[in-house]
Scaffold this motif. Structure first.
Motif, mmCIF file in Angstrom:
data_model
loop_
_atom_site.group_PDB
_atom_site.id
_atom_site.type_symbol
_atom_site.label_atom_id
_atom_site.label_comp_id
_atom_site.label_asym_id
_atom_site.label_seq_id
_atom_site.Cartn_x
_atom_site.Cartn_y
_atom_site.Cartn_z
ATOM 1 N N LYS A 137 -1.864 7.325 -8.061
ATOM 2 C CA LYS A 137 -2.212 6.839 -6.726
ATOM 3 C C LYS A 137 -1.745 7.803 -5.634
ATOM 4 C CE LYS A 137 -2.634 2.064 -8.199
ATOM 5 N NZ LYS A 137 -2.184 0.642 -8.093
ATOM 6 N N LEU A 138 -0.647 8.491 -5.854
ATOM 7 C CA LEU A 138 -0.229 9.530 -4.907
ATOM 8 C C LEU A 138 -1.277 10.635 -4.827
ATOM 9 C CD1 LEU A 138 3.582 9.812 -5.759
ATOM 10 C CD2 LEU A 138 2.637 9.291 -3.492
ATOM 11 N N THR A 193 0.829 -1.201 0.000
ATOM 12 C CA THR A 193 0.000 0.000 0.000
ATOM 13 C C THR A 193 0.867 1.256 0.000
ATOM 14 O OG1 THR A 193 -0.143 -0.022 2.428
ATOM 15 C CG2 THR A 193 -1.945 -1.082 1.199
ATOM 16 N N LEU A 194 0.291 2.319 -0.516
ATOM 17 C CA LEU A 194 0.888 3.643 -0.481
ATOM 18 C C LEU A 194 -0.126 4.547 0.196
ATOM 19 C CD1 LEU A 194 3.290 5.400 -1.387
ATOM 20 C CD2 LEU A 194 2.061 5.829 -3.531
ATOM 21 N N THR A 195 0.261 5.128 1.324
ATOM 22 C CA THR A 195 -0.691 5.865 2.157
ATOM 23 C C THR A 195 -0.354 7.339 2.208
ATOM 24 O OG1 THR A 195 -1.037 3.906 3.530
ATOM 25 C CG2 THR A 195 -1.740 6.007 4.448
ATOM 26 N N SER A 233 3.546 6.246 -14.020
ATOM 27 C CA SER A 233 2.270 6.930 -14.252
ATOM 28 C C SER A 233 1.216 6.462 -13.251
ATOM 29 C CB SER A 233 1.794 6.664 -15.684
ATOM 30 O OG SER A 233 0.551 7.283 -15.921
ATOM 31 N N ASN A 234 1.153 5.159 -13.001
ATOM 32 C CA ASN A 234 0.200 4.625 -12.026
ATOM 33 C C ASN A 234 0.490 5.146 -10.621
ATOM 34 O OD1 ASN A 234 -1.089 3.150 -14.016
ATOM 35 N ND2 ASN A 234 0.001 1.252 -13.568
#
Length: 226
Positions: A201-202, A141-143, A196-197
């Motif tokens: 998501k950021l 995950t990127l939070t 790019s994805n």
């Protein structure tokens, strides 16, 4: 208390090991086959995974491969009756951290587990942060301020490389070598697609961190206003 997942299809051995590990101060969850192990890994985080190689439904090697494809960095100890060097090499190449041949002494198993879980409190192994963004490789995950975004294994790996030294620019070729290595089916366009994805998501996570590109130099992370 470190949490262990023990995937072993021999019921008597699994019960015995669970008792030994419990007395040694570990919290143990047991899985009777590879499919059950994957369900456990989907539902909770572990500090160490112990996998029997030859299990029904899904083998221990396949569980290991799927874990590493997700980008999970949890240590994995393989238990098996297979003692050939080629078997050990296959498991280590697939991402295992250690390999024990049955039968084995409980004392040696506990010693190896202590080594593999020695840095369990060091979240830097699985987590890295830059600005208001946190990467959790174990959970993929990127939070950011607005919550967590699920990542693919490749996105995890790309972001991990960028967070290792955020002030240093990494070229497309450098990212490609670090993440895809010499995979015959991979193409350089995969770098751009994954970057790019990650940018998308950021933004979705509400982060002010951006992945910037200086042409001819490479990618790096920077914090932007708003």
């Amino acid at each position: 208390m470190p949490r262990l997942l023990l995937a072993e299809d021999e019921a008597d051995l699994a019960r015995s090991l669970a008792v030994v590990l419990g007395h040694a101060g570990y919290e143990v969850r047991c899985a009777a086959d590879g499919a059950e192990a994957l369900r456990e890994l989907d539902e909770r985080a572990f500090d160490l995974v112990i996998l029997d190689v030859m299990m029904p439904r899904v083998s221990g090697l396949e569980v290991l491969r799927r874990l590493r494809e997700r980008g999970a960095a949890v240590p994995v100890l393989m238990l098996t009756a297979r003692s050939l060097v080629d078997d050990k090499v296959e498991a280590l190449d697939a991402g295992a951290n250690d390999y024990m041949v049955k039968p084995f002494a409980s004392k040696e198993l506990l010693a190896r587990i202590r080594v593999l879980t020695r840095n369990v409190s060091d979240l830097a192994v699985d987590q890295a942060s830059f600005g208001d963004a946190t990467l959790d490789r174990g959970a993929a995950t990127l939070t950011g301020p607005l919550g967590a975004q699920a990542l693919t294994a490749r996105e995890c790996q790309v972001m991990a490389v960028l967070m290792e030294n955020p002030q240093r620019r990494v070229s497309s070729e450098g990212l490609y070598r670090r993440v895809w290595g010499i995979e015959p089916d991979a193409e350089m366009d995969a770098v751009w697609v994954n970057v790019s994805n990650l940018r998308r998501k950021l933004r979705a996570a509400g982060s002010t961190v951006r992945i910037t590109l200086a042409r001819g130099v490479g990618y790096h992370l920077e914090e932007c206003d708003g």
